[in-house]
Design a protein around this motif. Structure first.
Motif, PDB file in Angstrom:
ATOM      1  N   ASN A  64       8.547  -8.098   0.926  1.00 21.77           N
ATOM      2  CA  ASN A  64       8.076  -9.064  -0.065  1.00 21.77           C
ATOM      3  C   ASN A  64       8.372 -10.496   0.349  1.00 21.77           C
ATOM      4  OD1 ASN A  64       6.751  -9.527  -2.539  1.00 21.77           O
ATOM      5  ND2 ASN A  64       8.705  -9.940  -3.549  1.00 21.77           N
ATOM      6  N   GLY A  65       9.376 -10.667   1.252  1.00 24.98           N
ATOM      7  CA  GLY A  65       9.675 -12.008   1.737  1.00 24.98           C
ATOM      8  C   GLY A  65       8.529 -12.596   2.531  1.00 24.98           C
ATOM      9  N   ARG A  66       7.656 -11.746   3.035  1.00 24.65           N
ATOM     10  CA  ARG A  66       6.490 -12.229   3.781  1.00 24.65           C
ATOM     11  C   ARG A  66       5.300 -12.454   2.857  1.00 24.65           C
ATOM     12  NH1 ARG A  66       8.194  -8.052   7.331  1.00 24.65           N
ATOM     13  NH2 ARG A  66       6.429  -6.736   6.755  1.00 24.65           N
ATOM     14  N   GLU A  67       5.528 -12.313   1.568  1.00 27.27           N
ATOM     15  CA  GLU A  67       4.501 -12.587   0.550  1.00 27.27           C
ATOM     16  C   GLU A  67       3.219 -11.820   0.842  1.00 27.27           C
ATOM     17  OE1 GLU A  67       4.005 -16.791   0.282  1.00 27.27           O
ATOM     18  OE2 GLU A  67       6.016 -17.136  -0.521  1.00 27.27           O
ATOM     19  N   GLU A  68       3.327 -10.504   0.808  1.00 26.09           N
ATOM     20  CA  GLU A  68       2.153  -9.671   1.021  1.00 26.09           C
ATOM     21  C   GLU A  68       1.122  -9.905  -0.072  1.00 26.09           C
ATOM     22  OE1 GLU A  68       3.401  -5.772   3.564  1.00 26.09           O
ATOM     23  OE2 GLU A  68       3.155  -5.559   1.421  1.00 26.09           O
ATOM     24  N   SER A  69      -0.141  -9.819   0.336  1.00 22.91           N
ATOM     25  CA  SER A  69      -1.227 -10.044  -0.621  1.00 22.91           C
ATOM     26  C   SER A  69      -1.428  -8.821  -1.498  1.00 22.91           C
ATOM     27  CB  SER A  69      -2.529 -10.352   0.132  1.00 22.91           C
ATOM     28  OG  SER A  69      -2.869  -9.267   0.991  1.00 22.91           O
ATOM     29  N   TRP A  70      -1.905  -9.059  -2.710  1.00 22.73           N
ATOM     30  CA  TRP A  70      -2.237  -8.016  -3.673  1.00 22.73           C
ATOM     31  C   TRP A  70      -3.611  -8.330  -4.256  1.00 22.73           C
ATOM     32  CZ3 TRP A  70       0.655  -3.942  -6.104  1.00 22.73           C
ATOM     33  CH2 TRP A  70       1.940  -3.741  -5.583  1.00 22.73           C
ATOM     34  N   SER A  71      -4.348  -7.315  -4.585  1.00 22.29           N
ATOM     35  CA  SER A  71      -5.591  -7.487  -5.330  1.00 22.29           C
ATOM     36  C   SER A  71      -5.882  -6.183  -6.049  1.00 22.29           C
ATOM     37  CB  SER A  71      -6.758  -7.843  -4.400  1.00 22.29           C
ATOM     38  OG  SER A  71      -7.170  -6.722  -3.639  1.00 22.29           O
TER      39      SER A  71
ATOM     40  N   PHE B 164       0.838  -1.200   0.000  1.00 25.63           N
ATOM     41  CA  PHE B 164       0.000   0.000   0.000  1.00 25.63           C
ATOM     42  C   PHE B 164       0.871   1.248   0.000  1.00 25.63           C
ATOM     43  CE2 PHE B 164      -2.445   3.422   1.852  1.00 25.63           C
ATOM     44  CZ  PHE B 164      -3.729   3.245   1.346  1.00 25.63           C
ATOM     45  N   THR B 165       1.940   1.225   0.794  1.00 26.91           N
ATOM     46  CA  THR B 165       2.821   2.388   0.900  1.00 26.91           C
ATOM     47  C   THR B 165       3.471   2.717  -0.431  1.00 26.91           C
ATOM     48  OG1 THR B 165       3.280   1.868   3.228  1.00 26.91           O
ATOM     49  CG2 THR B 165       4.808   3.354   2.107  1.00 26.91           C
ATOM     50  N   VAL B 166       4.030   1.710  -1.110  1.00 27.56           N
ATOM     51  CA  VAL B 166       4.749   1.988  -2.357  1.00 27.56           C
ATOM     52  C   VAL B 166       3.792   2.443  -3.452  1.00 27.56           C
ATOM     53  CG1 VAL B 166       4.694  -0.365  -3.324  1.00 27.56           C
ATOM     54  CG2 VAL B 166       6.593   1.169  -3.865  1.00 27.56           C
ATOM     55  N   VAL B 167       2.600   1.857  -3.524  1.00 28.35           N
ATOM     56  CA  VAL B 167       1.632   2.277  -4.544  1.00 28.35           C
ATOM     57  C   VAL B 167       1.126   3.687  -4.235  1.00 28.35           C
ATOM     58  CG1 VAL B 167      -0.603   1.800  -5.606  1.00 28.35           C
ATOM     59  CG2 VAL B 167       0.941  -0.085  -5.070  1.00 28.35           C
ATOM     60  N   ARG B 168       0.881   3.967  -2.976  1.00 27.74           N
ATOM     61  CA  ARG B 168       0.410   5.299  -2.595  1.00 27.74           C
ATOM     62  C   ARG B 168       1.451   6.359  -2.939  1.00 27.74           C
ATOM     63  NH1 ARG B 168      -0.374   7.776   3.527  1.00 27.74           N
ATOM     64  NH2 ARG B 168      -1.243   9.774   2.861  1.00 27.74           N
ATOM     65  N   ILE B 169       2.696   6.128  -2.555  1.00 25.77           N
ATOM     66  CA  ILE B 169       3.755   7.099  -2.813  1.00 25.77           C
ATOM     67  C   ILE B 169       3.987   7.275  -4.310  1.00 25.77           C
ATOM     68  CG2 ILE B 169       6.234   7.525  -2.591  1.00 25.77           C
ATOM     69  CD1 ILE B 169       4.710   8.154  -0.077  1.00 25.77           C
TER      70      ILE B 169
ATOM     71  N   LEU C  70      10.480  -4.318  -1.041  1.00 20.76           N
ATOM     72  CA  LEU C  70      11.344  -5.466  -1.297  1.00 20.76           C
ATOM     73  C   LEU C  70      11.663  -6.207   0.000  1.00 20.76           C
ATOM     74  CD1 LEU C  70      13.786  -3.918  -3.922  1.00 20.76           C
ATOM     75  CD2 LEU C  70      11.936  -5.565  -4.336  1.00 20.76           C
ATOM     76  N   ALA C  71      11.847  -5.459   1.084  1.00 26.31           N
ATOM     77  CA  ALA C  71      12.126  -6.094   2.371  1.00 26.31           C
ATOM     78  C   ALA C  71      10.922  -6.876   2.882  1.00 26.31           C
ATOM     79  CB  ALA C  71      12.530  -5.031   3.391  1.00 26.31           C
TER      80      ALA C  71
ATOM     81  N   VAL D 132      10.012   7.625  -3.387  1.00 27.22           N
ATOM     82  CA  VAL D 132       9.746   6.354  -4.066  1.00 27.22           C
ATOM     83  C   VAL D 132      10.827   5.311  -3.788  1.00 27.22           C
ATOM     84  CG1 VAL D 132       9.497   5.237  -6.318  1.00 27.22           C
ATOM     85  CG2 VAL D 132       8.269   7.366  -5.842  1.00 27.22           C
ATOM     86  N   PRO D 133      12.141   5.639  -3.868  1.00 23.79           N
ATOM     87  CA  PRO D 133      13.156   4.612  -3.566  1.00 23.79           C
ATOM     88  C   PRO D 133      13.040   4.050  -2.151  1.00 23.79           C
ATOM     89  CG  PRO D 133      14.159   6.486  -4.681  1.00 23.79           C
ATOM     90  CD  PRO D 133      12.759   6.886  -4.355  1.00 23.79           C
ATOM     91  N   PHE D 134      12.726   4.904  -1.167  1.00 25.70           N
ATOM     92  CA  PHE D 134      12.539   4.413   0.202  1.00 25.70           C
ATOM     93  C   PHE D 134      11.389   3.404   0.255  1.00 25.70           C
ATOM     94  CE2 PHE D 134      14.148   8.851   1.223  1.00 25.70           C
ATOM     95  CZ  PHE D 134      15.402   8.434   1.636  1.00 25.70           C
ATOM     96  N   ALA D 135      10.287   3.753  -0.417  1.00 30.20           N
ATOM     97  CA  ALA D 135       9.125   2.868  -0.415  1.00 30.20           C
ATOM     98  C   ALA D 135       9.418   1.550  -1.129  1.00 30.20           C
ATOM     99  CB  ALA D 135       7.938   3.574  -1.073  1.00 30.20           C
TER     100      ALA D 135
END
Length: 286
Positions: free
Chosen positions: A195-202, A41-46, A192-193, A184-187
């Motif tokens: 993503n190892g927890r396999e966050e859900s997307w929809s 959510f953070t990266v898409v929002r930013i 990426l950090a 954006v680079p921070f987000a």
């Protein structure tokens, strides 16, 4: 013409307050429904906010130079990341109240550190607001998540620092666009950090995040900066007090969240204390 201007400014101000409150509602719904993860959510929002603001500046100025700075961008990222992860556990109203209270207290603390002197009414207002926040997070059945409260308080401190650094900017929209782009680079690193927890997307979750970034944040900030010159400082600060109230009502009506007695009492203390502080700020300077 004067009447039309007043109506226009009132309409824009109302829209901006709803947009700011919508950030809490969109984030809470997206995360509570499991439509998207906090880092995603953070990266898409930013990213969506950066793209919208970049397009806006290019259209208005026919050119674009990256304004802002990296320190402000880091503060913006601290706000955005803390905001998202806090709403994994907080209600929309509690989160907005903690965020807003932390922003104002951060700015008051900076003023004291810088040598500003407070009059008696300002001290009373600041203490009342702080007491309201303490009451809200005290242990108990109605208390919000401790981790969520800490994260949202940190997010508020980040936004307070960002606001302090942005005061007096000649082109606030350009500076905001530049800071979003640098953020954006921070987000992406956070994403990426996590993503190892396999966050859900929809699709719904991405839509919530884009609406939060492009409309509630990007368009909201742009319109706020447009109407701000027409408002007195005390008026601008006072109308911002409506944001936690709108978020809380939206949470009750749209997200079916409970409105507890503790939250109502803490809201009266925090917002009433801040109102007392704001109304006596200009008087104290005079």
């Amino acid at each position: 013409m004067a009447t039309q201007s007043i109506i226009r400014n009132a309409g824009l101000t109302s829209f901006v307050m709803v947009a700011f409150a919508a950030n809490s509602l969109l984030c809470r719904e997206a995360l509570a429904s499991g439509s998207i993860g906090a880092a995603s959510f953070t990266v898409v929002r930013i990213a969506s906010g950066a793209l919208f603001l970049w397009l806006l500046v290019v259209v208005r100025q026919r050119q674009f130079q990256v304004a802002g700075d990296w320190i402000s961008s880091a503060a913006l990222f601290a706000y955005a990341a803390g905001f998202s992860f806090a709403y994994l556990t907080l209600s929309a109203g509690s989160g907005a109240l903690l965020l807003f209270g932390a922003v104002q207290i951060t700015m008051i603390a900076y003023g004291l550190w810088s040598g500003e002197r407070l009059n008696t009414k300002q001290v009373e207002g600041a203490l009342l607001a702080a007491a309201g926040l303490v009451w809200l997070v005290l242990p108990g059945v109605e208390a919000p998540s401790a981790l969520g409260a800490v994260l949202m308080t940190a997010a508020g401190a980040g936004w307070g620092i960002y606001s302090l650094r942005g005061r007096g900017a000649r082109e606030p929209t350009s500076a905001t666009a530049g800071n979003f782009i640098r953020c954006v680079p921070f987000a992406l690193i956070l994403f990426l950090a996590a993503n190892g927890r396999e966050e859900s997307w929809s699709a719904a979750g991405v839509a919530y995040a884009i609406a939060s970034g492009a409309i509630a944040s990007g368009l909201g900030y742009a319109l706020w900066y447009a109407v701000l010159p027409a408002l007195r400082a005390t008026t601008a600060a006072t109308v911002l007090l409506s944001v936690p109230v709108i978020a809380a009502l939206g949470g009750v009506l749209l997200l079916e969240e409970a409105l507890t007695l503790r939250f109502a009492g803490a809201s009266l203390a925090v917002l009433g204390g801040l109102l007392l502080f704001i109304l006596n700020t200009q008087r104290g300077r005079a």
